[in-house]
Design an enzyme around this catalytic site. Structure first.
Site, PDB file in Angstrom:
ATOM      1  N   PRO A  75       0.775  -1.249   0.000  1.00  0.00           N
ATOM      2  CA  PRO A  75       0.000   0.000   0.000  1.00  0.00           C
ATOM      3  C   PRO A  75       0.809   1.304   0.000  1.00  0.00           C
ATOM      4  O   PRO A  75       0.608   2.163  -0.861  1.00  0.00           O
ATOM      5  CB  PRO A  75      -0.864  -0.134   1.265  1.00  0.00           C
ATOM      6  CG  PRO A  75      -1.012  -1.604   1.459  1.00  0.00           C
ATOM      7  CD  PRO A  75       0.308  -2.196   1.027  1.00  0.00           C
ATOM      8  N   ASN A  79       5.391   1.002   3.874  1.00  0.00           N
ATOM      9  CA  ASN A  79       5.451  -0.436   3.578  1.00  0.00           C
ATOM     10  C   ASN A  79       6.604  -0.736   2.616  1.00  0.00           C
ATOM     11  O   ASN A  79       7.316  -1.723   2.779  1.00  0.00           O
ATOM     12  CB  ASN A  79       4.135  -0.938   2.961  1.00  0.00           C
ATOM     13  CG  ASN A  79       2.918  -0.730   3.839  1.00  0.00           C
ATOM     14  OD1 ASN A  79       1.858  -0.334   3.368  1.00  0.00           O
ATOM     15  ND2 ASN A  79       3.053  -0.967   5.131  1.00  0.00           N
ATOM     16  N   THR A 107       1.799   2.734  -5.495  1.00  0.00           N
ATOM     17  CA  THR A 107       1.624   4.171  -5.726  1.00  0.00           C
ATOM     18  C   THR A 107       2.076   4.910  -4.472  1.00  0.00           C
ATOM     19  O   THR A 107       1.367   4.908  -3.452  1.00  0.00           O
ATOM     20  CB  THR A 107       0.136   4.500  -6.021  1.00  0.00           C
ATOM     21  OG1 THR A 107      -0.324   3.639  -7.058  1.00  0.00           O
ATOM     22  CG2 THR A 107      -0.019   5.948  -6.444  1.00  0.00           C
ATOM     23  N   LYS A 193       1.966   8.710 -12.737  1.00  0.00           N
ATOM     24  CA  LYS A 193       0.880   7.973 -12.079  1.00  0.00           C
ATOM     25  C   LYS A 193       0.067   8.895 -11.153  1.00  0.00           C
ATOM     26  O   LYS A 193      -1.165   8.831 -11.111  1.00  0.00           O
ATOM     27  CB  LYS A 193       1.496   6.808 -11.294  1.00  0.00           C
ATOM     28  CG  LYS A 193       0.573   6.091 -10.335  1.00  0.00           C
ATOM     29  CD  LYS A 193      -0.499   5.303 -11.049  1.00  0.00           C
ATOM     30  CE  LYS A 193      -1.416   4.594 -10.045  1.00  0.00           C
ATOM     31  NZ  LYS A 193      -2.636   4.106 -10.684  1.00  0.00           N
ATOM     32  N   LYS A 268      -4.956   8.360   0.389  1.00  0.00           N
ATOM     33  CA  LYS A 268      -3.513   8.305   0.082  1.00  0.00           C
ATOM     34  C   LYS A 268      -3.254   8.882  -1.308  1.00  0.00           C
ATOM     35  O   LYS A 268      -2.428   9.780  -1.462  1.00  0.00           O
ATOM     36  CB  LYS A 268      -3.019   6.860   0.136  1.00  0.00           C
ATOM     37  CG  LYS A 268      -1.622   6.685  -0.440  1.00  0.00           C
ATOM     38  CD  LYS A 268      -1.137   5.249  -0.377  1.00  0.00           C
ATOM     39  CE  LYS A 268      -1.754   4.314  -1.392  1.00  0.00           C
ATOM     40  NZ  LYS A 268      -1.254   4.427  -2.768  1.00  0.00           N
TER      41      LYS A 268
HETATM   42  P1  NAD Z   1      -4.124  -4.286  -0.884  1.00  0.00           P
HETATM   43  O1  NAD Z   1      -4.286  -3.660   0.446  1.00  0.00           O
HETATM   44  O2  NAD Z   1      -5.243  -5.083  -1.454  1.00  0.00           O
HETATM   45  O3  NAD Z   1      -2.832  -5.260  -0.886  1.00  0.00           O
HETATM   46  C1  NAD Z   1      -1.611  -4.910  -0.328  1.00  0.00           C
HETATM   47  C2  NAD Z   1      -0.926  -6.181   0.121  1.00  0.00           C
HETATM   48  O4  NAD Z   1       0.375  -5.828   0.631  1.00  0.00           O
HETATM   49  C3  NAD Z   1      -1.655  -6.896   1.256  1.00  0.00           C
HETATM   50  O5  NAD Z   1      -1.787  -8.267   0.942  1.00  0.00           O
HETATM   51  C4  NAD Z   1      -0.749  -6.693   2.478  1.00  0.00           C
HETATM   52  O6  NAD Z   1      -0.813  -7.751   3.417  1.00  0.00           O
HETATM   53  C5  NAD Z   1       0.610  -6.583   1.804  1.00  0.00           C
HETATM   54  N1  NAD Z   1       1.627  -5.881   2.591  1.00  0.00           N
HETATM   55  C6  NAD Z   1       1.527  -4.719   3.271  1.00  0.00           C
HETATM   56  N2  NAD Z   1       2.702  -4.394   3.828  1.00  0.00           N
HETATM   57  C7  NAD Z   1       3.576  -5.376   3.477  1.00  0.00           C
HETATM   58  C8  NAD Z   1       4.942  -5.615   3.755  1.00  0.00           C
HETATM   59  N3  NAD Z   1       5.659  -4.755   4.496  1.00  0.00           N
HETATM   60  N4  NAD Z   1       5.500  -6.718   3.254  1.00  0.00           N
HETATM   61  C9  NAD Z   1       4.790  -7.611   2.517  1.00  0.00           C
HETATM   62  N5  NAD Z   1       3.487  -7.437   2.233  1.00  0.00           N
HETATM   63  C10 NAD Z   1       2.891  -6.331   2.699  1.00  0.00           C
HETATM   64  O7  NAD Z   1      -3.686  -3.109  -1.884  1.00  0.00           O
HETATM   65  P2  NAD Z   1      -3.809  -3.058  -3.480  1.00  0.00           P
HETATM   66  O8  NAD Z   1      -5.164  -2.576  -3.848  1.00  0.00           O
HETATM   67  O9  NAD Z   1      -3.280  -4.297  -4.063  1.00  0.00           O
HETATM   68  O10 NAD Z   1      -2.823  -1.826  -3.783  1.00  0.00           O
HETATM   69  C11 NAD Z   1      -1.416  -1.960  -3.624  1.00  0.00           C
HETATM   70  C12 NAD Z   1      -0.754  -0.734  -4.243  1.00  0.00           C
HETATM   71  O11 NAD Z   1      -1.141  -0.649  -5.628  1.00  0.00           O
HETATM   72  C13 NAD Z   1      -1.166   0.591  -3.600  1.00  0.00           C
HETATM   73  O12 NAD Z   1      -0.065   1.464  -3.543  1.00  0.00           O
HETATM   74  C14 NAD Z   1      -2.237   1.111  -4.548  1.00  0.00           C
HETATM   75  O13 NAD Z   1      -2.349   2.519  -4.500  1.00  0.00           O
HETATM   76  C15 NAD Z   1      -1.724   0.609  -5.890  1.00  0.00           C
HETATM   77  N6  NAD Z   1      -2.767   0.429  -6.930  1.00  0.00           N
HETATM   78  C16 NAD Z   1      -3.934  -0.211  -6.625  1.00  0.00           C
HETATM   79  C17 NAD Z   1      -4.909  -0.358  -7.621  1.00  0.00           C
HETATM   80  C18 NAD Z   1      -6.228  -1.043  -7.340  1.00  0.00           C
HETATM   81  O14 NAD Z   1      -7.145  -0.932  -8.186  1.00  0.00           O
HETATM   82  N7  NAD Z   1      -6.380  -1.755  -6.224  1.00  0.00           N
HETATM   83  C19 NAD Z   1      -4.668   0.128  -8.907  1.00  0.00           C
HETATM   84  C20 NAD Z   1      -3.450   0.729  -9.195  1.00  0.00           C
HETATM   85  C21 NAD Z   1      -2.502   0.882  -8.190  1.00  0.00           C
END
Ligand code: NAD
Length: 322
Positions: A75, A79, A107, A193, A268
């Site tokens: 996230p 992290n 992001t 982005k 965020k």
């Molecule tokens: P999410 O919360 O569904 O998944 C994040 C994962 O990271 C979780 O499984 C969590 O347990 C893991 N995590 C957290 N800290 C960690 C660490 N220190 N070590 C290992 N694993 C760890 O989030 P998401 O929706 O997959 O988004 C992730 C990133 O992608 C964000 O920065 C978000 O802004 C970006 N993003 C998301 C989308 C979307 O549509 N969901 C689209 C584009 C970009």
């Protein structure tokens, strides 16, 4: 070019991205996976181990020891720092390997990514490139994501083993070749982005308010979407993430607000846009208004841990049947 791969962060996006890597790398390559939430790793193993070897590691350090390529998507910047710079369990605690390719897809702020990337390069732990994504979970599953890459485009004469060619090889497993955008230098992928998400995060709220207004004024919801789709208000968010349930069949709103992009994460991303604008002397009028609504939605039980389009429930104050 293919050795072993490591994937960190098996959340909404990462689970599907790691799945595509496992499907596309040779069966002789091992995919090492790590997530702080171990059940996600276990679910991944049971779903993909028939395709080729998948090994859960106890830390990013352990994953990095055996992986020539590391891809991460978690996230926040904190992290990402933990994944890479933690001196006990992070990638920096693994032995040096300047050839290791690291594609960081979260992001986060451009400044944080520059700091992390430069630290890893200086300590000989690998070549780190910001590679944030767009397209959401459906594109992650289909392997059709867009990538904004903080690196130079590979030239025609580039050898297959060059950094740019290796980046291209990995990212074309996850996204469409025509949707790889080479933004130049470390941090530039994230700059692009953040501008994109300034738009998508404000648009989603704008669409919710506009749809609510039109519907309350007596327009049929599907007709209203059709009008907007064929007029100047048309947008990706309206067409694919429309917040009105039943209007777009594949949208999260029509599927009990299935993720998607969590409501809390809107703060965020829009906050990243506000900071990035101010740093270069642009007043972020639209995002500053929108973030106030997102802050309230992020505390609304109807929206927490659901797709951001659940802001529809918040702005209309809809009572849900339990
Ligand atoms: P999410 O919360 O569904 O998944 C994040 C994962 O990271 C979780 O499984 C969590 O347990 C893991 N995590 C957290 N800290 C960690 C660490 N220190 N070590 C290992 N694993 C760890 O989030 P998401 O929706 O997959 O988004 C992730 C990133 O992608 C964000 O920065 C978000 O802004 C970006 N993003 C998301 C989308 C979307 O549509 N969901 C689209 C584009 C970009």
């Amino acid at each position: 070019m293919d050795g072993n791969y490591g994937f960190v962060g098996l959340g909404a996006m990462g689970y599907a991205m790691a799945g595509n890597i496992r499907k596309k790398i040779p069966a002789t390559s091992t995919l090492f996976i790590y997530d702080v939430h171990r059940p996600s790793c276990e679910r991944f193993v049971s779903e993909y181990e028939a395709i080729g070897p998948v090994v859960i590691t106890g830390s990013v350090k352990d994953l990095a020891i055996t992986s020539e390529v590391v891809v991460s998507i978690v996230p926040t910047a904190d992290n990402v720092r933990q994944v890479y710079l933690d001196q006990q369990n992070g990638l920096s605690a693994a032995p040096k390997n300047p050839q290791r390719l690291i594609l960081e897809c979260s992001t986060i702020e451009s400044a944080s990514t520059r700091e992390i990337g430069e630290t890893l390069k200086a300590s000989g732990h690998g070549h780190y490139v910001d590679s944030p994504v767009s397209g959401g979970v459906p594109a992650a599953e289909a392997g059709t994501l867009s990538f904004m890459i903080g690196s130079e485009r590979p030239s025609e004469s580039e050898s297959a083993g060059s950094v740019a060619a290796r980046i291209n090889h990995v990212l074309t497993m996850l996204g469409k070749p025509e949707k790889l955008f080479w933004c130049g230098k470390l941090g530039a992928g994230l700059a692009a982005k953040i501008s994109n998400n300034y738009i998508s995060c404000t648009f989603l709220l704008v669409i919710a308010e506009a749809m609510a207004m039109g519907i309350r004024n007596g327009i049929d919801p599907k007709l209203l979407q059709e009008v907007i789709h064929n007029s100047s208000g048309q947008s990706f968010m309206g067409d694919h993430v429309n917040p009105v349930p039943g209007v777009v069949a594949h949208a999260p709103s029509s599927n009990n607000w299935k993720l998607g992009f969590k409501t809390q994460m809107m703060i965020k991303d829009i906050g990243l846009g506000i900071d990035a604008a101010k740093q270069v002397g642009i007043t972020p009028t639209m995002a500053e208004a929108a973030i106030e609504v997102w802050k309230k939605a992020a505390k609304d039980p109807r929206c927490i841990d659901r797709d951001g389009s659940s802001v529809w429930l918040h702005i209309n104050d809809i009572k849900e049947d339990k």
